[in-house]
Design a protein around this motif. Structure first.
Motif, PDB file in Angstrom:
ATOM      1  N   UNK A   2    -100.597 -69.486  28.154  1.00 37.84           N
ATOM      2  CA  UNK A   2    -100.814 -70.498  27.127  1.00 37.84           C
ATOM      3  C   UNK A   2     -99.607 -70.567  26.194  1.00 37.84           C
ATOM      4  N   UNK A   3     -99.428 -71.736  25.583  1.00 38.06           N
ATOM      5  CA  UNK A   3     -98.334 -71.916  24.649  1.00 38.06           C
ATOM      6  C   UNK A   3     -98.520 -71.083  23.391  1.00 38.06           C
ATOM      7  N   UNK A   4     -97.437 -70.871  22.673  1.00 39.59           N
ATOM      8  CA  UNK A   4     -97.470 -70.046  21.472  1.00 39.59           C
ATOM      9  C   UNK A   4     -98.467 -70.573  20.455  1.00 39.59           C
ATOM     10  N   UNK A   5     -98.517 -71.888  20.285  1.00 40.97           N
ATOM     11  CA  UNK A   5     -99.431 -72.472  19.297  1.00 40.97           C
ATOM     12  C   UNK A   5    -100.888 -72.163  19.631  1.00 40.97           C
ATOM     13  N   UNK A   6    -101.217 -72.172  20.897  1.00 37.91           N
ATOM     14  CA  UNK A   6    -102.582 -71.882  21.322  1.00 37.91           C
ATOM     15  C   UNK A   6    -102.935 -70.414  21.135  1.00 37.91           C
ATOM     16  N   UNK A  10    -104.941 -65.542  17.726  1.00 38.15           N
ATOM     17  CA  UNK A  10    -104.992 -64.109  18.015  1.00 38.15           C
ATOM     18  C   UNK A  10    -104.063 -63.341  17.088  1.00 38.15           C
ATOM     19  N   UNK A  11    -102.883 -63.896  16.849  1.00 40.59           N
ATOM     20  CA  UNK A  11    -101.931 -63.246  15.950  1.00 40.59           C
ATOM     21  C   UNK A  11    -102.469 -63.245  14.520  1.00 40.59           C
ATOM     22  N   UNK A  12    -103.104 -64.336  14.111  1.00 43.28           N
ATOM     23  CA  UNK A  12    -103.702 -64.403  12.774  1.00 43.28           C
ATOM     24  C   UNK A  12    -104.808 -63.365  12.613  1.00 43.28           C
ATOM     25  N   UNK A  59    -113.521 -69.275  18.149  1.00 43.30           N
ATOM     26  CA  UNK A  59    -113.771 -68.741  19.486  1.00 43.30           C
ATOM     27  C   UNK A  59    -112.915 -67.501  19.725  1.00 43.30           C
ATOM     28  N   UNK A  60    -111.634 -67.585  19.358  1.00 45.73           N
ATOM     29  CA  UNK A  60    -110.723 -66.470  19.586  1.00 45.73           C
ATOM     30  C   UNK A  60    -111.162 -65.224  18.831  1.00 45.73           C
ATOM     31  N   UNK A  61    -111.635 -65.412  17.600  1.00 45.11           N
ATOM     32  CA  UNK A  61    -112.110 -64.272  16.811  1.00 45.11           C
ATOM     33  C   UNK A  61    -113.351 -63.643  17.443  1.00 45.11           C
ATOM     34  N   UNK A  62    -114.315 -64.479  17.796  1.00 54.92           N
ATOM     35  CA  UNK A  62    -115.556 -63.980  18.388  1.00 54.92           C
ATOM     36  C   UNK A  62    -115.256 -63.229  19.678  1.00 54.92           C
ATOM     37  N   UNK A  63    -114.470 -63.832  20.523  1.00 53.14           N
ATOM     38  CA  UNK A  63    -114.151 -63.204  21.807  1.00 53.14           C
ATOM     39  C   UNK A  63    -113.417 -61.879  21.628  1.00 53.14           C
ATOM     40  N   UNK A 107    -106.717 -55.363  20.190  1.00 54.04           N
ATOM     41  CA  UNK A 107    -107.186 -56.360  21.153  1.00 54.04           C
ATOM     42  C   UNK A 107    -106.606 -57.731  20.853  1.00 54.04           C
ATOM     43  N   UNK A 108    -106.512 -58.091  19.579  1.00 54.43           N
ATOM     44  CA  UNK A 108    -105.945 -59.390  19.206  1.00 54.43           C
ATOM     45  C   UNK A 108    -104.485 -59.479  19.642  1.00 54.43           C
ATOM     46  N   UNK A 109    -103.741 -58.394  19.482  1.00 56.19           N
ATOM     47  CA  UNK A 109    -102.345 -58.405  19.918  1.00 56.19           C
ATOM     48  C   UNK A 109    -102.246 -58.492  21.442  1.00 56.19           C
ATOM     49  N   UNK A 110    -103.148 -57.807  22.156  1.00 64.43           N
ATOM     50  CA  UNK A 110    -103.165 -57.928  23.621  1.00 64.43           C
ATOM     51  C   UNK A 110    -103.474 -59.369  24.025  1.00 64.43           C
ATOM     52  N   UNK A 111    -104.441 -59.973  23.339  1.00 67.10           N
ATOM     53  CA  UNK A 111    -104.811 -61.353  23.666  1.00 67.10           C
ATOM     54  C   UNK A 111    -103.701 -62.335  23.294  1.00 67.10           C
ATOM     55  N   UNK A 112    -102.931 -62.029  22.267  1.00 70.83           N
ATOM     56  CA  UNK A 112    -101.800 -62.884  21.904  1.00 70.83           C
ATOM     57  C   UNK A 112    -100.742 -62.829  23.000  1.00 70.83           C
TER      58      UNK A 112
END
Length: 130
Positions: A2-6, A10-12, A59-63, A107-112
Motif C-alpha cells: 500500500x502507498x505511504x498515505x494509506x 498505523x504510524x499515527x 479500522x487500522x486502530x481496531x485491527x 504491531x502498528x510499526x509492523x503494520x506500517x
C-alpha cells in the motif's frame, strides 16, 4: 504494498502509543500520573472491544489493537486507566498499561512497514457503524 498515505494511520497509532508510554507514571512510588485524562480516555477507547469503543476508532486502530493484545490484557489495562481517572492509581497499575501500549506500538510499526492485505470478515461493517 500500500502507498505511504494509506499506511499513515498505523504510524499515527504507533506515535500515540509511544507518547502515552512517555506520559505514564513511573513504577517508583509517589510520582503523580503525568498522563492527561483525555489521553487516558483515548487509550482506554482504543483498548475497548470494538463494539463498545467510543471516540470513533479507525479500522487500522481496531485491527492493530486486536492483533497486538489479547482481550484479557486489554481489560487489565482499561481497569488500570480507570483507576488513574479516579485518582486511585497504584504503582503496579503501570504494568498492564505499559505492556499493552508496547505491544500496540510494535504491531502498528509492523503494520506500517507491511500492512495487512485485507480486513478480517465483518470488521469493515463494524467500523462503518461508527
Amino acid at each position: 504494498m500500500a502507498g505511504t498515505e494509506e499506511r499513515l494511520p498505523y504510524l499515527a497509532l504507533a506515535l500515540l502509543a509511544q507518547r502515552a508510554l512517555e506520559g505514564l507514571p513511573t513504577l517508583s512510588g509517589g510520582v503523580a500520573p503525568a498522563l492527561e485524562l483525555a489521553a487516558a480516555d483515548r487509550i482506554a477507547s482504543l483498548l475497548a472491544p470494538p463494539e463498545t469503543a467510543e471516540g470513533g476508532a479507525t479500522f487500522e486502530e481496531v485491527r492493530t489493537v486486536e492483533e497486538a493484545c489479547p482481550e484479557a490484557d486489554r481489560a487489565a489495562a482499561i481497569a488500570a486507566l480507570g483507576r488513574l481517572k479516579r485518582g486511585a492509581w497504584r504503582d503496579d497499575d503501570a504494568v498492564p498499561v505499559l505492556a499493552a501500549l508496547q505491544k500496540i506500538e510494535a504491531q502498528a510499526l509492523r503494520n506500517f512497514e507491511d500492512p495487512p492485505a485485507s480486513p478480517p470478515r465483518g470488521i469493515l461493517a463494524l467500523c462503518q457503524q461508527r
